[in-house]
Design an enzyme around this catalytic site. Structure first.
Site, mmCIF file in Angstrom:
data_model
loop_
_atom_site.group_PDB
_atom_site.id
_atom_site.type_symbol
_atom_site.label_atom_id
_atom_site.label_comp_id
_atom_site.label_asym_id
_atom_site.label_seq_id
_atom_site.Cartn_x
_atom_site.Cartn_y
_atom_site.Cartn_z
ATOM 1 N N TYR A 39 0.865 -1.237 0.322
ATOM 2 C CA TYR A 39 -0.157 -0.440 0.088
ATOM 3 C C TYR A 39 0.942 1.073 0.037
ATOM 4 C CZ TYR A 39 -3.558 3.746 1.668
ATOM 5 O OH TYR A 39 -4.055 5.039 1.252
ATOM 6 N N LYS A 95 -9.885 -10.072 4.742
ATOM 7 C CA LYS A 95 -10.520 -9.400 5.184
ATOM 8 C C LYS A 95 -11.013 -8.611 4.282
ATOM 9 C CE LYS A 95 -9.990 -4.628 7.347
ATOM 10 N NZ LYS A 95 -9.071 -4.013 6.328
ATOM 11 N N ASP A 150 -7.283 -5.223 -1.444
ATOM 12 C CA ASP A 150 -8.573 -4.189 -1.368
ATOM 13 C C ASP A 150 -8.373 -2.780 -2.663
ATOM 14 O OD1 ASP A 150 -7.340 -4.367 0.850
ATOM 15 O OD2 ASP A 150 -8.590 -2.360 0.835
HETATM 16 C C1 B12 Z 1 -9.484 5.716 -5.047
HETATM 17 C C2 B12 Z 1 -9.951 5.472 -2.786
HETATM 18 C C3 B12 Z 1 -8.712 5.466 -2.976
HETATM 19 C C4 B12 Z 1 -7.118 5.561 -3.248
HETATM 20 C C5 B12 Z 1 -6.220 6.544 -4.328
HETATM 21 C C6 B12 Z 1 -5.724 6.261 -5.144
HETATM 22 C C7 B12 Z 1 -5.094 7.389 -5.363
HETATM 23 N N1 B12 Z 1 -3.711 6.892 -6.385
HETATM 24 O O1 B12 Z 1 -6.128 8.069 -6.597
HETATM 25 C C8 B12 Z 1 -6.301 4.973 -2.156
HETATM 26 C C9 B12 Z 1 -7.341 3.352 -2.425
HETATM 27 C C10 B12 Z 1 -4.783 4.772 -1.918
HETATM 28 C C11 B12 Z 1 -7.621 5.505 -0.881
HETATM 29 C C12 B12 Z 1 -6.455 5.925 0.721
HETATM 30 C C13 B12 Z 1 -7.256 7.197 1.395
HETATM 31 N N2 B12 Z 1 -8.524 7.150 1.021
HETATM 32 CO CO1 B12 Z 1 -9.457 7.111 -0.215
HETATM 33 N N3 B12 Z 1 -11.395 6.704 -1.674
HETATM 34 C C14 B12 Z 1 -10.764 6.048 -2.777
HETATM 35 C C15 B12 Z 1 -12.010 6.634 -3.402
HETATM 36 C C16 B12 Z 1 -12.571 4.998 -3.366
HETATM 37 C C17 B12 Z 1 -12.398 6.513 -4.817
HETATM 38 C C18 B12 Z 1 -11.724 8.625 -4.848
HETATM 39 C C19 B12 Z 1 -11.571 8.441 -6.708
HETATM 40 O O2 B12 Z 1 -10.329 7.748 -7.504
HETATM 41 N N4 B12 Z 1 -12.370 8.574 -7.052
HETATM 42 C C20 B12 Z 1 -12.550 9.244 -9.077
HETATM 43 C C21 B12 Z 1 -12.467 10.103 -8.972
HETATM 44 C C22 B12 Z 1 -12.352 10.786 -10.755
HETATM 45 O O3 B12 Z 1 -13.444 11.284 -8.596
HETATM 46 P P1 B12 Z 1 -12.781 12.222 -8.838
HETATM 47 O O4 B12 Z 1 -11.241 12.623 -7.711
HETATM 48 O O5 B12 Z 1 -14.437 12.806 -7.545
HETATM 49 O O6 B12 Z 1 -12.423 13.227 -9.838
HETATM 50 C C23 B12 Z 1 -13.652 13.904 -10.553
HETATM 51 C C24 B12 Z 1 -14.169 15.080 -10.042
HETATM 52 O O7 B12 Z 1 -13.819 15.782 -8.429
HETATM 53 C C25 B12 Z 1 -12.791 16.068 -10.463
HETATM 54 N N5 B12 Z 1 -12.231 16.141 -9.967
HETATM 55 C C26 B12 Z 1 -11.152 16.254 -9.206
HETATM 56 N N6 B12 Z 1 -9.740 16.926 -9.239
HETATM 57 C C27 B12 Z 1 -10.033 17.444 -9.698
HETATM 58 C C28 B12 Z 1 -8.494 18.631 -9.988
HETATM 59 C C29 B12 Z 1 -9.469 19.594 -11.955
HETATM 60 C C30 B12 Z 1 -8.451 20.759 -12.101
HETATM 61 C C31 B12 Z 1 -10.408 19.378 -12.161
HETATM 62 C C32 B12 Z 1 -11.278 20.405 -13.256
HETATM 63 C C33 B12 Z 1 -11.241 17.925 -11.507
HETATM 64 C C34 B12 Z 1 -11.175 17.919 -10.716
HETATM 65 O O8 B12 Z 1 -13.414 15.144 -11.660
HETATM 66 C C35 B12 Z 1 -12.519 14.295 -11.413
HETATM 67 C C36 B12 Z 1 -13.855 13.444 -13.013
HETATM 68 O O9 B12 Z 1 -14.955 13.937 -12.647
HETATM 69 C C37 B12 Z 1 -12.579 7.147 -2.365
HETATM 70 C C38 B12 Z 1 -14.370 7.184 -1.887
HETATM 71 C C39 B12 Z 1 -15.226 7.784 -3.380
HETATM 72 N N7 B12 Z 1 -16.329 6.866 -4.202
HETATM 73 O O10 B12 Z 1 -14.894 8.583 -4.181
HETATM 74 C C40 B12 Z 1 -11.871 6.872 -0.991
HETATM 75 C C41 B12 Z 1 -12.211 8.375 -0.557
HETATM 76 C C42 B12 Z 1 -11.494 9.882 -0.867
HETATM 77 N N8 B12 Z 1 -10.964 8.432 0.626
HETATM 78 C C43 B12 Z 1 -11.114 8.822 1.506
HETATM 79 C C44 B12 Z 1 -9.727 7.888 2.720
HETATM 80 C C45 B12 Z 1 -10.138 8.528 3.822
HETATM 81 C C46 B12 Z 1 -8.216 8.005 2.943
HETATM 82 C C47 B12 Z 1 -7.679 7.616 4.030
HETATM 83 C C48 B12 Z 1 -7.376 9.002 4.516
HETATM 84 C C49 B12 Z 1 -8.842 6.881 4.020
HETATM 85 C C50 B12 Z 1 -7.446 5.255 4.827
HETATM 86 N N9 B12 Z 1 -8.403 4.678 4.748
HETATM 87 O O11 B12 Z 1 -6.484 5.777 5.421
HETATM 88 C C51 B12 Z 1 -6.163 7.067 2.894
HETATM 89 C C52 B12 Z 1 -5.242 8.259 2.812
HETATM 90 C C53 B12 Z 1 -5.366 8.876 1.718
HETATM 91 C C54 B12 Z 1 -5.229 10.014 1.610
HETATM 92 N N10 B12 Z 1 -4.258 10.372 2.278
HETATM 93 O O12 B12 Z 1 -5.111 11.111 0.887
HETATM 94 C C55 B12 Z 1 -12.492 9.217 1.521
HETATM 95 C C56 B12 Z 1 -12.026 11.212 1.905
HETATM 96 C C57 B12 Z 1 -13.237 11.316 2.680
HETATM 97 C C58 B12 Z 1 -12.644 12.469 2.490
HETATM 98 N N11 B12 Z 1 -13.785 13.038 2.763
HETATM 99 O O13 B12 Z 1 -11.595 13.018 3.785
HETATM 100 C C59 B12 Z 1 -13.131 8.989 0.645
HETATM 101 C C60 B12 Z 1 -14.267 9.388 0.009
HETATM 102 C C61 B12 Z 1 -13.798 7.568 0.946
HETATM 103 C C62 B12 Z 1 -14.555 7.541 2.942
HETATM 104 N N12 B12 Z 1 -15.303 7.785 2.463
HETATM 105 O O14 B12 Z 1 -14.166 7.321 3.275
HETATM 106 N N13 B12 Z 1 -8.395 6.029 -1.760
HETATM 107 C C1 LIG Z 2 -3.300 -2.240 3.369
HETATM 108 C C2 LIG Z 2 -3.537 -0.527 3.980
HETATM 109 N N1 LIG Z 2 -2.095 0.307 4.319
HETATM 110 C C3 LIG Z 2 -2.327 1.546 4.684
HETATM 111 C C4 LIG Z 2 -3.898 2.204 4.710
HETATM 112 C C5 LIG Z 2 -3.822 3.461 5.290
HETATM 113 O O1 LIG Z 2 -2.188 4.118 4.961
HETATM 114 P P1 LIG Z 2 -2.691 5.657 4.991
HETATM 115 O O2 LIG Z 2 -1.920 5.468 6.802
HETATM 116 O O3 LIG Z 2 -1.065 5.522 4.933
HETATM 117 O O4 LIG Z 2 -2.945 6.805 4.912
HETATM 118 C C6 LIG Z 2 -4.092 2.107 4.135
HETATM 119 C C7 LIG Z 2 -5.640 2.774 4.236
HETATM 120 O O5 LIG Z 2 -6.477 2.009 3.360
HETATM 121 C C8 LIG Z 2 -4.161 0.411 3.795
HETATM 122 O O6 LIG Z 2 -5.782 -0.418 2.938
#
Ligand code: B12
Ligand SMILES: Cc1ncc(COP(=O)(O)O)c(C=O)c1O
Ligand code: B12
Ligand SMILES: Cc1ncc(COP(=O)(O)O)c(C=O)c1O
Lengths: 518, 252, 518, 252
Positions: A262, A369, A297
């Site tokens: 991760y 999990k 996941d």
């Molecule tokens: C994918 C994802 C991840 C991936 C990210 C991988 C990556 N490389 O991006 C991974 C698994 C790493 C991850 C980790 C975490 N995540 Co996350 N993740 C998601 C998830 C499932 C989908 C987000 C996504 O990709 N959406 C698809 C894109 C296309 O949508 P979007 O970002 O909104 O973008 C669109 C628009 O917003 C807009 N847009 C976005 N940016 C920009 C910029 C510009 C300039 C423009 C014009 C438009 C634009 O255009 C896009 C297309 O329409 C969401 C849940 C959800 N369903 O949203 C949670 C979510 C965003 N995650 C969340 C969290 C909390 C985390 C973690 C902190 C939690 C943890 N468990 O440790 C970690 C760490 C992340 C961190 N510190 O940043 C929360 C955020 C809560 C909040 N509001 O603060 C969410 C909402 C899930 C939840 N309910 O808990 N996550």
């Molecule tokens: C395997 C794993 N490690 C760590 C994290 C959280 O990492 P971080 O503390 O970097 O946000 C997640 C969050 O979804 C995870 O799935």
């Protein structure tokens, strides 16, 4: 009894490939330690606290030795020597170093065997101390009763440990079995663990030993009051994987998310750094009976869930082997899996069912999990709740070990206090209503579900054979997991890797190598 | 440090104490558009929400848009004051009620109940009155000190009142379940008016119940009490015997 | 292929008992007609409108004959005679009677065969007229495409027909296949059908011919615009079952809830009155290809769903036979069923699954109408939505013919405009995600599901044998259905039963007896 | 007669036009009790709801009670006025954008984007910038007239700004997904302040996006535009080329 009619030959071949891959990894990370591994040695030796600049004493100590070029021998060597020379405890030594009163490398050096013996006996004493706490905890768990699988795993993530306590109580009352204290988003990339209770964090609460203790006390209190044991979990991830494992050990955490992949894929942590840290981190978790959870996941959040399914299975085989190699037994390996197929996919539920059942059958003794739908969830709270209902159904019907609950606000917020309760109610409803569904049904021979499971397994096999060729590092570079590519010689924390010298010595590794404390 | 809740100024709580977050959903009769979204935000602002946010919106049919929103409520409520009102009621058990009735009233309590108007939902009134009762608690029929008449459902208010007068009822009990367009308010009001027109309002307790009846609503409509979901027969019985005893005490 | 391993002997015995029960019913209601049956004859003959006091002309006409003691011969006799004597149309005759200008019984009486012939040819012409409309409708349905089973059946019930149109459009857009115009709660007990469009009703909108037309036009417009045919349904229930069937025939309604038992048990309508009205009402529905829905689901709202399950199945056998006897073919008999087991029941889903599958296997050619959880739903909207998700799952997995959708507000409100859309989204999601689940799974032999289904069937069989002894009327008195007891000589509308005299004649019955129009 | 919607005074619609019904849910930090219910009703009244009603409430944990409510909103919004604002935007297609850029700008548009701070969510910014794009639409990388730099995630604001200055960017594009405790507001504000401190605010377009970013919020924070869920790359591109053309026109 298999419901999927899997080919045992293919399964065996997958395990063999995974073993080869894990062996290669072991070779590739051999001969090196990291700053955080060394810090975790100090933590297990009881070093705690921070200096006036809020630098944690484990960092002070390890940096002190590292700056002086001595870390290749391992921090234990220097502490062992200092204990001989000064008769101070590791904590006292750390304080002296921090005060600038002591230079560990300037002390006279005792004979190596004497140093080894001194520090090893100290380490063994500490392990016994922690082990005793775990014994008490195990007794408490048995007395109050641990939940029945699937255990209901729920995050709290307010950023304020005292708010987390309130949320955690609501989780417990709503039927949660495991409360996971999510970490602040800024912590992963810190090459130290902050000190003391914290009330400011984003998307999570800093994993500090004080915060762990506050949560542990609150949940123990709740557990005693309500006669049901609530487990605690946190994240052994980021640049301090192994240190957090040590902290969790001291504070009696029962579960830990523990997966370097991760951090490598999503936090851009260097591959080698991550895997070294993971090995020690898992060793500590394994030793104390802590259940670890891996992060497959996550791949399905950045890669398509239908196409990437074989990569999840392949990764499970590898992660499983890496965990075994670190001394974690099957019963403590909670492999990751998720329900993430896009909602409009026809028969999506059947594919999910196939995948979930596949994981169970491949790792029958692991408490898998299972993660809820998140990627395709949005602000339509009811839509998310409906998807969670089917997710819960698959969980219970396939007998997962641990289930992270879904919440209606999944697509938008870190859940509000009531959202988790709504999620838990959904789980409670479905687990009860469909309690014996898994036993009741059989899948049509050669039907959609069996076929899908067999295809995913075949795909995983192919992938594993390829990875056995390229090595795990190569596979990561090829974006095999989560569509993300990372290079071996890039990434954060790479500067914290330290080559070991011939006399390098980590007594905990020796002590813990022999299975668990129990 | 652990934070303290100030009960004199309570506001909604979602993630952090005092954040005030409220979830809302509603439909506006406007076409699905960015302007619709703007309208929803403006409306939420008018309701007094800060940082209103649309987290989901979609078209239901041409000209109608559904919204899911969040906003921060900045108002607060003095909870301590509400507790001061002595709002929470202690219910007696069946036995206690019997003893209380014997002691304070020393006679049978006659009650007449029905589900009125065109309402065919009788499960609620049956739960209160019939022996079988509700949630393992006897209905009033099972109490020694109660004499009950359950007229069933679809009973015109006039028939209910006539029966109450005929048997000299201490209490009239009305159930209302169909509430669309406030039909229950209409039916309940009609009964009070009839009772008053007959000059009987002082003679009997009027109580009503139903899933969308509240004590507040009941009082507003001129009833002595209202009972909602979750009511058990002894809640009603407690109220009746206490109220009758109070009346006895008042009139000497 | 049976998934439940049912005993065909028991099934056959159930059918035989039901046949005997239905025969008895036919005998018990023979020799009688009702005011509303006679009014429906006038309606089929095209009589419409109301007088200055808002009394509908069908009532004016039938009351006129009844007051004069002539209804024992049937309204058709008098109209036939009057048509011969005056050459006026039934509508003109009704208007003349209403104006006080004509006394049907004072006219000279023609020869009986002549009267029969005259009125029968008039009836046949009207049937052809209606049939032609139905032909057009069928063509439209085929051209635009009818939904695939399970059809999504959604109520509108604002009380204002123009609001209903708006709600119905949202339903159509949300994927609804059948819009059911629920009736105002006051209508069932009216012994007439109100006239004209109405905007005030409670818990439903008055079933008037004008309201039917407004809805039909609105849905036809939507269907044409969007290229998907939306069906309409209403309630042939209350004291005017057969009249509403006639109105529905004129206005091209595709479905009708049609079950006298509901009125008898829950509206306190007299048993005999209800069953006479039902027979004619079903005959009309059957003739025009209208799908009827029975109301067994209601029993589970007043009796316990686990205990009362056999009574549902028994009632289905009886209702099925009564419908067949009225000329309704299997393909138009939507028997009632519901998902109403209390939420805390362990393995409740398995019992629901068993019951739903049982109904499908017992009546494989009937488009069973499956009703959502309502009784145990409350103001926790999310809890309801989760229950609806499992309900939807059982619906698709057991291949029900018609599904009334559940809405999050089920425990509280007649649904708000968006609640139905949320409900439909849930249905759409589950039907798609679990599309072929039914095909995929088999039940364990002798498992919970099979055992439960077999027990319910055995219970139904026992009940049917008992009812074949006591008769349906006796069974109703014994509170066999829904825990409600009703007596044969009590209940509303009893005064509207009229004994027929030797010359009694209802030409529509003769004409429609021979299967459907098509 | 069919009823007409008055767009000058729009209020929520549930069952009947104008009924104003709004569904709400929230938690109050008070013990589960009748007094808690009363507090919720009082709060809803303070928000201006008429006939507020609690349809469900339950204890979450000691001292915390969750409510589901309905109330009638009596405020209304003038939807016609909002439409008058010309709020709805027409987006150009990829081809149209290319042609527009050629005609009105005649040069490459340089954009630099990142997911900033500790935010590791890169899917949103990738969707906008990378060739693969979103929902079958190319990202800006795929446009002939755009030169794009996608710095990925976890990028400090300072690094993003330095890169923008280095390559002479026409636009900085920021994505923010983690929003708890308004972290996004903090990060976004920091960037604007840095740009202003460098005296570069006039030189470049600042646009941001994310699931909880709205155009309104973006403008409030000093950005030129904000984009939320459902954004497709050509929406962003339309905005950029139009805005640049307008600036060209304005400066002559
Ligand atoms: C994918 C994802 C991840 C991936 C990210 C991988 C990556 N490389 O991006 C991974 C698994 C790493 C991850 C980790 C975490 N995540 Co996350 N993740 C998601 C998830 C499932 C989908 C987000 C996504 O990709 N959406 C698809 C894109 C296309 O949508 P979007 O970002 O909104 O973008 C669109 C628009 O917003 C807009 N847009 C976005 N940016 C920009 C910029 C510009 C300039 C423009 C014009 C438009 C634009 O255009 C896009 C297309 O329409 C969401 C849940 C959800 N369903 O949203 C949670 C979510 C965003 N995650 C969340 C969290 C909390 C985390 C973690 C902190 C939690 C943890 N468990 O440790 C970690 C760490 C992340 C961190 N510190 O940043 C929360 C955020 C809560 C909040 N509001 O603060 C969410 C909402 C899930 C939840 N309910 O808990 N996550
Ligand atoms: C395997 C794993 N490690 C760590 C994290 C959280 O990492 P971080 O503390 O970097 O946000 C997640 C969050 O979804 C995870 O799935
Ligand atoms: C059972 C039921 C029926 C049965 C009723 C049988 C019977 N003999 O009662 C049948 C099937 C006949 C029926 C029919 C209809 N129903 Co109905 N029905 C229900 C259902 C599923 C359960 C109601 C119930 O029995 N609850 C259990 C009892 C114990 O709860 P209760 O009534 O709230 O009573 C408790 C308290 O409120 C209180 N209480 C109640 N009365 C009193 C009186 C006193 C004095 C006191 C002290 C306390 C008290 O104490 C009780 C115990 O705690 C509800 C949905 C639901 N989940 O509530 C819909 C529901 C009530 N029905 C509804 C409707 C619209 C109808 C119909 C009009 C619809 C139709 N499809 O045609 C018809 C006709 C009914 C009519 N005109 O009256 C709507 C009402 C909507 C509204 N708010 O207006 C509901 C909410 C379903 C829905 N969402 O559409 N229904
Ligand atoms: C079989 C049946 N008939 C009729 C109705 C409605 O009857 P009424 O119009 O009397 O309310 C229902 C309502 O649920 C029903 O299930």
């Amino acid at each position: 009894m298999s419901k999927l009619d899997l080919d045992p030959g293919v399964v065996a071949a997958c395990r063999q490939a995974a073993t080869r891959i894990a062996e290669q990894v072991a070779e590739q990370i051999a001969g090196r330690t990291t700053l955080s591994v060394e810090r975790s040695v100090t933590r297990l030796l009881g070093v705690d606290g921070a200096n006036a600049l809020e630098v944690p004493l484990p960092n002070v100590l390890v940096d002190h030795v590292h700056e002086r070029g001595g870390l290749g021998r391992g921090i234990a060597y220097w502490l062992g020597n200092a204990m001989i020379q000064t008769t101070s405890s590791p904590q006292q030594l750390a304080e002296a170093v921090s005060a600038g009163e002591l230079d560990l490398l300037a002390l006279q050096e005792a004979e190596e065997p004497a140093i080894h013996e001194r520090v090893t006996s100290e380490c063994a004493a500490r392990l016994r101390e922690i082990a005793q706490r775990f014994d008490e905890r195990r007794a408490m768990r048995e007395r109050l009763g641990d939940g029945a699988a699937p255990l209901r795993y729920v995050l709290t993530a307010t950023g304020d440990v005292y708010e987390d306590v309130v949320h955690a109580r609501a989780v417990a009352e709503g039927g949660g079995d495991i409360v996971a204290v999510i970490r602040s988003t800024a912590q992963s990339l810190l090459d130290y663990v902050p000190y003391g209770p914290t009330t400011e964090g984003y998307g999570g609460t800093f994993a500090t030993q004080a915060n762990f203790r506050i949560m542990r006390e609150a949940m123990d209190e709740w557990s005693e009051q309500h006669g049901r044991y609530v487990r605690l979990s946190s994240f052994c991830s980021g640049l301090c994987m192994s240190e957090i494992a040590a902290m969790g050990a001291w504070e009696g955490f029962d579960n830990m998310v523990n997966d370097a992949l991760y951090g490598i894929l999503y936090r851009d942590i260097n591959i080698v750094r991550g895997l070294i840290d993971q090995r020690i981190s898992r060793m500590i978790n394994g030793y104390f009976g802590v259940v670890i959870n891996t992060g497959e996941d996550n791949y399905l959040r950045t890669a398509d869930a239908i196409e990437a399914a074989p990569s999840v299975t392949a990764s499970q085989f590898i992660n499983h082997q890496l965990a075994l190699d670190s001394g974690v037994p099957d019963s403590q390996i909670g492999l990751g899996d998720a329900f993430e197929i896009d909602v409009p996919v026809k028969n999506g539920l059947l594919y999910e069912w196939a995948q979930a059942q596949l994981t169970r059958e491949l790792f029958p003794d692991c408490p898998v999990k299972y993660m809820p739908p998140t990627r395709h969830m949005d602000g339509n709270l009811f839509r998310t709740h409906a998807a969670d209902t089917l997710f819960n159904l698959v969980t219970i019907a396939t007998g997962q070990g641990i289930q992270t609950i879904g919440v209606p606000t999944e697509g938008i917020f870190t859940p509000h206090i009531h959202d988790r309760v709504l999620g838990l109610q959904n789980v409670g409803y479905v687990f009860n209503a469909a309690h014996d569904l898994g036993e009741e049904i059989e899948f049509k021979r050669g039907g959609i579900i069996q076929t899908r499971a067999q295809q995913v397994l075949a795909g995983a096999h192919e992938l594993l054979e390829r990875i056995a060729q390229t090595g795990l590092f190569g596979a990561i570079e090829d974006a095999t997991f989560g569509d993300v590519s990372r290079k071996q010689d890039e990434g954060r924390g790479i500067e914290g890797i330290v080559s070991t010298e011939p006399g390098y010595f980590n007594p905990f590794v020796e002590l813990m190598r022999e299975a668990s404390y129990a | 440090m652990p934070r303290e809740v100030d009960h004199r100024a309570v506001r909604p709580y979602a993630d952090h104490l005092g954040d005030g977050l409220v979830q809302m959903s509603f439909t506006l009769p406007v076409p699905y558009s960015l302007a619709a979204r703007k309208a929803a935000l403006e409306l939420a602002a008018k309701m007094g929400f800060q940082e209103p946010e649309v987290i989901h919106y979609e078209q239901l049919t041409e000209g109608y848009t559904y919204f899911v929103m969040y906003g921060r409520c900045v108002q607060s409520v003095d909870f301590d004051a509400l507790q001061g009102e002595g709002f929470d009621i202690e219910y007696m058990t069946e036995d206690e009620i019997e003893r209380f009735a014997e002691e304070h009233l020393g006679r049978n309590v006659v009650v007449v109940g029905a589900s009125t108007g065109s309402d065919t939902h009788s499960v609620g009134i049956d739960a209160m009155l019939n022996l079988k009762g509700y949630h393992g608690h006897h209905g009033l029929e099972g109490y020694r000190f109660f004499k009950t008449y359950n007229l069933g459902s679809q009973v015109p208010n006039s028939v209910l009142l006539a029966k109450a007068i005929e048997v000299g009822a201490d209490a009239i009990l009305v159930s209302q379940t169909v509430t669309q367009q406030n039909l229950h308010v209409q039916n309940l009001t009609e009964l009070v008016e009839m009772v008053e027109a007959e000059g009987r309002r002082g003679d009997m307790i009027l109580a009503c119940g139903g899933p969308r009846v509240s004590n507040e609503l009941a009082k507003e409509l001129g009833y002595d009490a209202g009972f909602s979901k979750g009511t058990e027969p002894h809640h009603l019985a407690t109220f009746i015997v206490r109220e009758l005893a109070a009346r006895v005490a008042a009139t000497g």
